[in-house]
Design an enzyme around this catalytic site. Structure first.
Site, PDB file in Angstrom:
ATOM      1  CD  GLU A   7      44.650  45.855  35.353  1.00  0.00           C
ATOM      2  OE1 GLU A   7      45.555  45.074  35.573  1.00  0.00           O
ATOM      3  OE2 GLU A   7      44.512  46.930  35.982  1.00  0.00           O
ATOM      4  CG  ASP A  82      45.418  44.417  38.594  1.00  0.00           C
ATOM      5  OD1 ASP A  82      45.241  45.575  39.004  1.00  0.00           O
ATOM      6  OD2 ASP A  82      44.486  43.635  38.352  1.00  0.00           O
ATOM      7  CD  GLU A  86      46.983  36.513  33.423  1.00  0.00           C
ATOM      8  OE1 GLU A  86      46.314  37.044  32.526  1.00  0.00           O
ATOM      9  OE2 GLU A  86      47.721  35.530  33.227  1.00  0.00           O
ATOM     10  CE1 TYR A 295      45.440  43.009  41.611  1.00  0.00           C
ATOM     11  CE2 TYR A 295      47.301  41.558  42.058  1.00  0.00           C
ATOM     12  CZ  TYR A 295      46.278  41.979  41.225  1.00  0.00           C
ATOM     13  OH  TYR A 295      46.098  41.380  40.007  1.00  0.00           O
TER      14      TYR A 295
END
Length: 862
Positions: A7, A82, A86, A295
């Site tokens: 990302e 991730d 999402e 995370y």
């Protein structure tokens, strides 16, 4: 060549370093496309077909092109976004875009890792998998639901509820929680009660004992409800000789809390560090991308086995053996709808107790301490309760103390709590039965029961999670949306419902009760979880929702605005027109009563700028006040009227209530002077009214220019003005109290911030080079606050972040996020000169008035 997609550029740079020369790592800058903010992006009549559009900003399009160009040369595409819903969706979008551009490599694989360390990344590359279609379907279902809810409901609001901006599936329910708490507080009626406390002393140690039994009756909280009774009880304690009747000591144990989840991290950072949810998540993102923590979007409370071993090793190295339990601790979540797909939030290296700087370092320390404490020994405490009685046995005192026998995990960390009662943890002397402590004093203290507290960010997040509403990873943006829409405001870290928020909630409760019900919204989350497990088709979920929601929206759209207002007038009657102390009709118009008119009755009306209360005798009676309950902001119509006369001119000064709040007026007609009554004046009286009407105030001549400096209150609040330049003041009182020295200093500071005549502003901090643009990133002072820039894009630094604390990774993120939005407007092109019409040519017909464009539905989807 192998192409890896992540990302963010900071994450890409770190991972490329780990993987070596055979890999090229590019950032997608988050989502590469979304549903266009217009009607028809989701089409229920076509089996919920969706149109996706690559974000229109130049930076994003260039990045998508760069990814496509690299993909054409790659042998393998690795989607390493991730490890959540999402992230799966971003990978799907990237793959779909490349497929449509015929740039998709023959080999496409998905990898995930829970932390950005070399070991985690290289291990993930050895265990690729395919995209998780059920997770993607759950994303599609959620995105379509939010779109259909917002884009269907928001137009109804714009046409039927003046002043409303938007509604959202989760946003509206969060707002309802805040408004409902506000109603509870307003409905609350305080009860008086008293407590009797004896200050005793024994063995040179003073301690407090509370009266718990009086005249043979056990005292409840409200038993001593009047001063006279409390004074009698106080006298009984003063005249009695109390001795120790019983000493009870009980051991207590406290176990550590599990490591952080997204929700508990937001809650604890708000309590202990004062961080907003959005600031916490931004800092956590930076720490994750720097490889410092795992995370940060997770509802799992368990750590990986190797992490537990590393944690226990760190505890053993830092503390004595007693602080390390024999067996590792294992946790399970009690939160509704928890997925536990990932580890809890923890450090990647327990030997490292510091990471980052500024706020990042504070948050890392909190994460490190919580994770360390989760594997430490139980804290051992001892609670002692001492009961004292006088000879008759009619009256009884009780003292309670608590001591820590063995700190255990307290040595590292103690969990915070919202609105908790004070712990009775004072020390008591060693007392035995028959001891008679000396009485030093006796107090009878008056108390009043308190209403439930307003939500803080921490308690609101906790309540949302308890109800199973939304996802912890979305709470920060949900709360920020409520603030951006001006539905709520924050005061002393507590949420207050604004008028627009109350009115919107009332509208939704009355016309769309199902869709703001807590169980409905939580139930929708349950169904989306079923979709993510592959047990339900997301289109079936959408069809069921749409079959009920669309007819209801159409039904409300057909109602006249006056019908809606009439229903809300009745629904909000108790709030708008509370009982009057004189027993008269709460809806009676105070102005009509004052002027002797009959039939004056108040009701809710809708106007261009929102709802307000007005008299039905309009236009004869022009009484109005804002939607909020009279008195909520100092605008009590009962207080309207003549305040007195101006001490110099002798003109009458009247206090009045208008649609935009209370104000004072001197004179009549066009020549009348008016001034709004600021909210920060609690002691408003005639003296303040005169001061406001006499504004602007001339402070004096500037020592350098000789021109006057004046203080006044404008549309955007109190300010100073000198020679066409302005400086803000912090309060209304500053308008009348700021002296010459302070005024000159404030104006100079404002000039520096604007980079005025004092030369080009110097950077606060130079951070380094932007990985994409190559420009030097600097932290700069700006007219509207500090910002970061790479020479091409400027990005405002959030208010809760000190400019000195901004790090390179955070600056890159801010710049990239700003660049991902629509580019700044360039200067307008000069309009071509109009041709001169022939002298005798007939005048052209007047063009019809241009219709105002429809309000953008962008807000609805957020």
């Amino acid at each position: 060549m192998q192409l890896v997609i992540v990302e963010s550029p900071a994450k890409a740079k770190t991972i490329e370093k780990y993987l070596g020369k055979d890999f090229k790592v590019l950032a997608s800058y988050g989502h590469v496309r979304d549903l266009p903010p217009k009607d028809g992006s989701v089409r229920p009549d076509e089996d919920f077909a969706m149109d996706w559009e690559v974000y229109a900003d130049k930076r994003n399009r260039e990045q998508v092109k760069a990814i496509a160009d690299a993909a054409k040369k790659a042998d393998r595409l690795v989607l390493a976004t991730d490890p959540d819903r999402e992230g799966e969706a971003i990978s799907w979008h990237v793959m779909d875009v490349l497929k449509k551009r015929r740039a998709l490599p023959a080999k496409v694989e998905r990898v995930t890792f829970n932390s950005i360390t070399k070991q985690a990344v290289t291990d993930a590359m050895k265990a690729p998998r395919e995209l998780d279609q059920p997770l993607i379907d759950a994303y599609l279902g959620r995105r379509a639901l939010d779109y259909l809810f917002g884009f269907t409901l928001s137009p109804v609001l714009w046409r039927k509820l003046p002043g409303a901006k938007s509604a959202g599936r989760v946003q509206s329910v969060a707002l309802r929680l805040i408004v409902s708490r506000e109603r509870e507080i307003e409905a609350f009626r305080a009860d008086e009660y008293w407590s009797v406390i004896a200050r005793l002393e024994y063995d040179s140690t003073q301690f407090d004992a509370r009266l718990v039994k009086y005249k043979g009756e056990k005292l409840e909280k409200l038993s001593l409800g009047a001063e006279a009774v409390a004074m009698e009880a106080k006298a009984a304690v003063e005249n009695g000789r109390f001795t120790v009747e019983d000493v009870e000591t009980k051991p207590l144990k406290r176990n550590p809390a599990p490591p952080f989840t997204t929700s508990t991290l937001q809650q604890e950072a708000a309590r202990k560090l004062g961080f907003s949810a959005s600031h916490t998540m931004r800092l956590a993102q930076n720490l994750y991308e720097a490889g410092a923590i795992t995370y940060m979007r997770t509802d799992g409370v368990q750590m990986d086995g190797s992490a537990i071993a590393a944690c226990r090793q760190a505890i053993g190295e830092r503390y004595e053996s007693a602080y390390l339990p024999e067996k590792p601790r294992h946790y399970s979540t009690k939160a509704k709808n928890a997925q536990e797909a990932h580890e809890a939030i923890r450090p990647t290296d327990f030997a490292r107790d510091r990471a980052g700087s500024g706020d990042e370092a504070k948050l890392y320390s909190l994460i490190w301490k919580r994770a360390m404490a989760s594997q430490m020994a139980t804290a051992q405490l001892e609670r002692t309760t001492v009961t004292l009685r006088e000879p008759t046995g009619q009256h009884e005192l009780r003292a309670t103390g608590q001591v820590v026998v063995f700190p255990g995990y307290f040595a590292v960390y103690q969990e915070g709590f919202d609105d908790k009662d004070d712990d009775e943890d004072g020390l008591l002397p060693l007392l035995r039965k028959g001891d008679a402590p000396a009485r030093r004093s006796v107090e009878a203290n008056q108390h009043f029961t308190q209403p439930p507290p307003r939500f803080s960010e921490a308690s609101l997040v906790k309540r949302l999670e308890e109800l199973g509403i939304g996802r912890p990873s979305t709470y920060a943006s949900t709360i920020q949306t409520l603030r951006d829409r001006d539905y709520v405001r924050m005061e002393k870290n507590r949420f207050f419902a604004e008028e627009s928020g109350r009115l919107l909630t009332a509208f939704l409760e009355r016309f769309f009760p199902t869709y703001v019900a807590y169980d409905f919204t939580a139930g929708m989350e349950d169904e989306l979880d079923v979709v993510s497990d592959g047990r339900e088709d997301y289109k079936a979920l959408l069809a069921k929702f749409w079959a009920d929601f669309k007819p209801k929206a159409d039904e409300v759209m057909e109602k006249l605005p006056s019908e809606v207002t009439e229903v809300l007038d009745e629904y909000l009657s108790d709030f708008l027109f509370p009982p009057r102390e004189d027993g008269k009709d709460p809806r009676a118009c105070p102005l009509c009563e004052q002027e002797g008119r009959d039939g004056g009755r108040l009701s809710l009306r809708g106007g261009r700028f929102g709802a307000f209360v007005a008299c039905r005798n309009y236009p004869e009676c022009k009484y109005t006040h804002r939607f909020a309950q009279p008195g909520a902001d100092g605008a009590d119509p009962a207080e309207d009227g003549l305040m007195g006369t101006h001490p110099e001119t002798g003109e009458e000064i009247h206090r009045k209530s208008g649609r935009f709040g209370p104000y004072v007026q001197m004179g009549e007609g066009k020549e009348a002077k008016r001034a709004s009554i600021p909210r920060d004046l609690d002691d408003f009286d005639l003296e303040w009214a005169v001061k406001l009407l006499d504004l602007p105030r001339i402070i004096g001549a500037h020592p350098e220019t000789g021109k006057e400096i004046e203080a006044a209150i404008g549309r955007y609040g109190p300010y100073l003005r000198h020679d066409g330049k302005y400086a803000k003041l912090s309060s209304t009182r500053d308008v009348f109290e700021t002296g010459m020295n302070a005024a000159v200093a404030l104006l100079a500071e404002a000039a520096n911030r604007k980079g005025g005549s004092r030369g080009k502003a110097e950077p606060i901090k130079v951070l380094g080079e932007h990985p994409t643009s190559g420009g030097e990133i600097k932290v700069m002072p700006g007219r509207y606050g500090p910002y970061v820039t790479d020479g091409t894009t400027n990005a405002t630094i959030p208010k809760d972040v000190k400019p000195e604390d901004v790090e390179l990774a955070q600056a890159i993120e801010l710049i990239d996020a700003r660049a991902a939005k629509a580019p700044a407007k360039k200067g307008r092109k000069k309009a071509p000169a109009k041709k001169k019409a022939p002298a005798k040519k007939a005048a052209a017909k007047k063009a019809p008035a241009r219709k105002p464009s429809k309000k953008s539905a962008q807000e609805a989807a957020e």
